[in-house]
Design a protein around this motif. Sequence first.
Motif, mmCIF file in Angstrom:
data_model
loop_
_atom_site.group_PDB
_atom_site.id
_atom_site.type_symbol
_atom_site.label_atom_id
_atom_site.label_comp_id
_atom_site.label_asym_id
_atom_site.label_seq_id
_atom_site.Cartn_x
_atom_site.Cartn_y
_atom_site.Cartn_z
ATOM 1 N N GLU A 107 0.630 -1.137 -0.056
ATOM 2 C CA GLU A 107 -0.007 -0.023 -0.012
ATOM 3 C C GLU A 107 0.897 1.296 -0.247
ATOM 4 N N ILE A 108 1.978 1.386 0.734
ATOM 5 C CA ILE A 108 2.990 2.548 0.746
ATOM 6 C C ILE A 108 3.650 2.502 -0.451
ATOM 7 N N GLN A 109 4.076 1.544 -0.916
ATOM 8 C CA GLN A 109 4.738 1.411 -1.868
ATOM 9 C C GLN A 109 3.957 2.010 -3.439
ATOM 10 N N LYS A 110 2.609 1.683 -3.471
ATOM 11 C CA LYS A 110 1.773 1.972 -4.415
ATOM 12 C C LYS A 110 1.519 3.692 -4.452
ATOM 13 N N LEU A 111 1.161 3.980 -2.842
ATOM 14 C CA LEU A 111 0.950 5.415 -2.828
ATOM 15 C C LEU A 111 2.235 6.257 -2.965
#
Length: 158
Positions: free
Chosen positions: A4-8
């Motif tokens: 999630e953090i990587q995508k964001l």
Amino acid sequence: MTDEIQKLTKATHLTENELKALKLRFNTRFNGTKTVSKEEFVGGSCLKKSSLFVAERLFEIFRPQAIERGVTEGIDFEAYAHMVSTFGPNAPLEEKMFVSFKLFDIDDVNVITKESLTKSVRRVLSDVGYTVVNDQSIKEIVERTFSEFGTDAIDGIT
């Protein structure tokens, strides 16, 4: 780094560390829920001290992003991250201007009319405690705003 953090990190204007801190704040402020209702967002928002109107409008502007991901109620962390990112120092001016415009396009018709701006100004002033501002003063604010946009703004600001 979580998926999630990587995508964001790629989809927003926030760094990995900023997103991790934001996620922690989101989880703390909203009791670890995956989604936040409008009432929870407005009530738990740092914006509530400045304007409930602004908090409500931001929720309404970013809610469609959550709906696109299948969120049936409220907003999720991803929509929240996009909202915060929009007003960060690394967000492009055009993005900030678009969201700022949408704040006052209360009818969601891509036009800010004198009526919608009047309602918005009245609400913001009331939210911050300026209840003694009379209708004539609000009308002058709206007229001055429209005159600054020139003759093209007679029917509305687009």
